[in-house]
Design a protein around this motif. Sequence first.
Motif, PDB file in Angstrom:
ATOM      1  N   LYS A   1       0.849  -1.190   0.000  1.00 32.63           N
ATOM      2  CA  LYS A   1       0.000   0.000   0.000  1.00 32.63           C
ATOM      3  C   LYS A   1       0.885   1.240   0.000  1.00 32.63           C
ATOM      4  O   LYS A   1       2.033   1.186   0.461  1.00 32.63           O
ATOM      5  CB  LYS A   1      -0.889  -0.005   1.246  1.00 32.63           C
ATOM      6  N   PRO A   2       0.363   2.361  -0.468  1.00 37.28           N
ATOM      7  CA  PRO A   2       1.172   3.592  -0.453  1.00 37.28           C
ATOM      8  C   PRO A   2       1.721   3.928   0.934  1.00 37.28           C
ATOM      9  O   PRO A   2       2.825   4.461   1.053  1.00 37.28           O
ATOM     10  CB  PRO A   2       0.190   4.656  -0.950  1.00 37.28           C
ATOM     11  N   GLU A   3       0.971   3.599   1.961  1.00 37.88           N
ATOM     12  CA  GLU A   3       1.439   3.894   3.321  1.00 37.88           C
ATOM     13  C   GLU A   3       2.585   2.999   3.766  1.00 37.88           C
ATOM     14  O   GLU A   3       3.156   3.202   4.840  1.00 37.88           O
ATOM     15  CB  GLU A   3       0.282   3.806   4.331  1.00 37.88           C
ATOM     16  N   ASP A   4       2.948   2.006   2.966  1.00 38.09           N
ATOM     17  CA  ASP A   4       4.129   1.207   3.252  1.00 38.09           C
ATOM     18  C   ASP A   4       5.411   1.874   2.760  1.00 38.09           C
ATOM     19  O   ASP A   4       6.509   1.385   3.023  1.00 38.09           O
ATOM     20  CB  ASP A   4       4.018  -0.177   2.597  1.00 38.09           C
ATOM     21  N   THR A   5       5.264   2.952   2.046  1.00 38.96           N
ATOM     22  CA  THR A   5       6.419   3.670   1.526  1.00 38.96           C
ATOM     23  C   THR A   5       7.316   4.146   2.660  1.00 38.96           C
ATOM     24  O   THR A   5       6.839   4.633   3.678  1.00 38.96           O
ATOM     25  CB  THR A   5       5.961   4.876   0.689  1.00 38.96           C
ATOM     26  N   GLY A   6       8.610   3.985   2.474  1.00 37.21           N
ATOM     27  CA  GLY A   6       9.562   4.444   3.467  1.00 37.21           C
ATOM     28  C   GLY A   6      10.920   3.817   3.254  1.00 37.21           C
ATOM     29  O   GLY A   6      11.095   2.977   2.372  1.00 37.21           O
ATOM     30  N   MET A   7      11.866   4.251   4.077  1.00 32.13           N
ATOM     31  CA  MET A   7      13.175   3.620   4.094  1.00 32.13           C
ATOM     32  C   MET A   7      13.114   2.493   5.108  1.00 32.13           C
ATOM     33  O   MET A   7      12.745   2.715   6.261  1.00 32.13           O
ATOM     34  CB  MET A   7      14.256   4.629   4.470  1.00 32.13           C
ATOM     35  N   TYR A   8      13.473   1.311   4.669  1.00 33.05           N
ATOM     36  CA  TYR A   8      13.420   0.142   5.533  1.00 33.05           C
ATOM     37  C   TYR A   8      14.827  -0.201   6.016  1.00 33.05           C
ATOM     38  O   TYR A   8      15.757  -0.334   5.206  1.00 33.05           O
ATOM     39  CB  TYR A   8      12.812  -1.043   4.784  1.00 33.05           C
ATOM     40  N   TYR A   9      14.947  -0.347   7.316  1.00 32.84           N
ATOM     41  CA  TYR A   9      16.229  -0.638   7.947  1.00 32.84           C
ATOM     42  C   TYR A   9      16.167  -1.974   8.669  1.00 32.84           C
ATOM     43  O   TYR A   9      15.177  -2.294   9.328  1.00 32.84           O
ATOM     44  CB  TYR A   9      16.589   0.433   8.968  1.00 32.84           C
ATOM     45  N   CYS A  10      17.260  -2.693   8.590  1.00 32.09           N
ATOM     46  CA  CYS A  10      17.438  -3.915   9.359  1.00 32.09           C
ATOM     47  C   CYS A  10      18.261  -3.577  10.596  1.00 32.09           C
ATOM     48  O   CYS A  10      19.251  -2.825  10.509  1.00 32.09           O
ATOM     49  CB  CYS A  10      18.167  -4.939   8.493  1.00 32.09           C
ATOM     50  N   ALA A  11      17.846  -4.111  11.727  1.00 26.10           N
ATOM     51  CA  ALA A  11      18.547  -3.834  12.980  1.00 26.10           C
ATOM     52  C   ALA A  11      18.769  -5.121  13.750  1.00 26.10           C
ATOM     53  O   ALA A  11      17.961  -6.055  13.675  1.00 26.10           O
ATOM     54  CB  ALA A  11      17.741  -2.845  13.824  1.00 26.10           C
ATOM     55  N   LEU A  12      19.850  -5.136  14.517  1.00 27.78           N
ATOM     56  CA  LEU A  12      20.242  -6.337  15.251  1.00 27.78           C
ATOM     57  C   LEU A  12      20.492  -6.029  16.713  1.00 27.78           C
ATOM     58  O   LEU A  12      21.212  -5.064  17.038  1.00 27.78           O
ATOM     59  CB  LEU A  12      21.518  -6.914  14.630  1.00 27.78           C
ATOM     60  N   ARG A  13      19.890  -6.816  17.576  1.00 29.44           N
ATOM     61  CA  ARG A  13      20.271  -6.842  18.994  1.00 29.44           C
ATOM     62  C   ARG A  13      21.051  -8.132  19.189  1.00 29.44           C
ATOM     63  O   ARG A  13      20.463  -9.234  19.195  1.00 29.44           O
ATOM     64  CB  ARG A  13      19.057  -6.810  19.910  1.00 29.44           C
ATOM     65  N   ASN A  14      22.345  -7.996  19.296  1.00 27.60           N
ATOM     66  CA  ASN A  14      23.231  -9.153  19.346  1.00 27.60           C
ATOM     67  C   ASN A  14      23.354  -9.662  20.766  1.00 27.60           C
ATOM     68  O   ASN A  14      23.722  -8.929  21.677  1.00 27.60           O
ATOM     69  CB  ASN A  14      24.615  -8.758  18.809  1.00 27.60           C
ATOM     70  N   GLY A  15      23.029 -10.932  20.965  1.00 23.43           N
ATOM     71  CA  GLY A  15      23.110 -11.497  22.304  1.00 23.43           C
ATOM     72  C   GLY A  15      21.856 -11.312  23.127  1.00 23.43           C
ATOM     73  O   GLY A  15      21.863 -11.593  24.328  1.00 23.43           O
ATOM     74  N   GLY A  16      20.797 -10.859  22.517  1.00 18.17           N
ATOM     75  CA  GLY A  16      19.556 -10.646  23.253  1.00 18.17           C
ATOM     76  C   GLY A  16      18.340 -10.983  22.422  1.00 18.17           C
ATOM     77  O   GLY A  16      18.409 -11.055  21.191  1.00 18.17           O
ATOM     78  N   PHE A  17      17.220 -11.199  23.109  1.00 20.21           N
ATOM     79  CA  PHE A  17      15.978 -11.502  22.424  1.00 20.21           C
ATOM     80  C   PHE A  17      15.212 -10.216  22.116  1.00 20.21           C
ATOM     81  O   PHE A  17      15.553  -9.137  22.595  1.00 20.21           O
ATOM     82  CB  PHE A  17      15.117 -12.427  23.281  1.00 20.21           C
ATOM     83  N   CYS A  18      14.151 -10.363  21.322  1.00 20.87           N
ATOM     84  CA  CYS A  18      13.300  -9.227  21.020  1.00 20.87           C
ATOM     85  C   CYS A  18      12.393  -8.922  22.211  1.00 20.87           C
ATOM     86  O   CYS A  18      11.996  -9.819  22.951  1.00 20.87           O
ATOM     87  CB  CYS A  18      12.427  -9.535  19.797  1.00 20.87           C
ATOM     88  N   TYR A  19      12.051  -7.662  22.345  1.00 20.17           N
ATOM     89  CA  TYR A  19      11.037  -7.233  23.303  1.00 20.17           C
ATOM     90  C   TYR A  19       9.749  -6.983  22.538  1.00 20.17           C
ATOM     91  O   TYR A  19       9.742  -6.855  21.320  1.00 20.17           O
ATOM     92  CB  TYR A  19      11.463  -5.954  24.017  1.00 20.17           C
ATOM     93  N   SER A  20       8.667  -6.903  23.243  1.00 19.10           N
ATOM     94  CA  SER A  20       7.409  -6.590  22.586  1.00 19.10           C
ATOM     95  C   SER A  20       7.429  -5.149  22.100  1.00 19.10           C
ATOM     96  O   SER A  20       8.162  -4.311  22.586  1.00 19.10           O
ATOM     97  CB  SER A  20       6.237  -6.790  23.546  1.00 19.10           C
ATOM     98  N   SER A  21       6.622  -4.889  21.114  1.00 19.49           N
ATOM     99  CA  SER A  21       6.446  -3.536  20.585  1.00 19.49           C
ATOM    100  C   SER A  21       7.731  -2.927  20.045  1.00 19.49           C
ATOM    101  O   SER A  21       7.874  -1.710  20.030  1.00 19.49           O
ATOM    102  CB  SER A  21       5.856  -2.600  21.658  1.00 19.49           C
ATOM    103  N   PHE A  22       8.656  -3.765  19.641  1.00 23.00           N
ATOM    104  CA  PHE A  22       9.877  -3.305  18.961  1.00 23.00           C
ATOM    105  C   PHE A  22      10.691  -2.328  19.805  1.00 23.00           C
ATOM    106  O   PHE A  22      11.375  -1.449  19.274  1.00 23.00           O
ATOM    107  CB  PHE A  22       9.516  -2.658  17.616  1.00 23.00           C
TER     108      PHE A  22
END
Length: 124
Positions: free
Chosen positions: A86-107
Amino acid sequence: QITLVESGGGSVQAGGSLTLSCVGTGYIYSTRCMTWFRQVPGKEREGVASFDTRGLTTYTDSVKGRFTLSGDSSKNSLYLRMNNLKPEDTGMYYCALRNGGFCYSSFTGTFTYWGHGTQVTVAS
């Protein structure tokens, strides 16, 4: 030194599809959280989808049912298949890494490593 390289962005019409890739190199731990963020000028950065090595996958509400994460642990890679764009998906997309840790909720939380981004443009 850890580097993240994104690719796969481009320009598509609404309803189209793209697959973004993020490949990490360097000493990446077996415990990690990898996340796709996107940013549009003038707006806050938004978490889109994340995956950690517990197998936890999270999507922001606006992309659920349209975007799918997959990965290859042996290659430290993360892919984001984006369908029905969708047009609202437009943007710069970045990949990010938390090394040695798990994901938290809500990014939330700190991500030490970031790629340079890949642009996604969806025309209406």
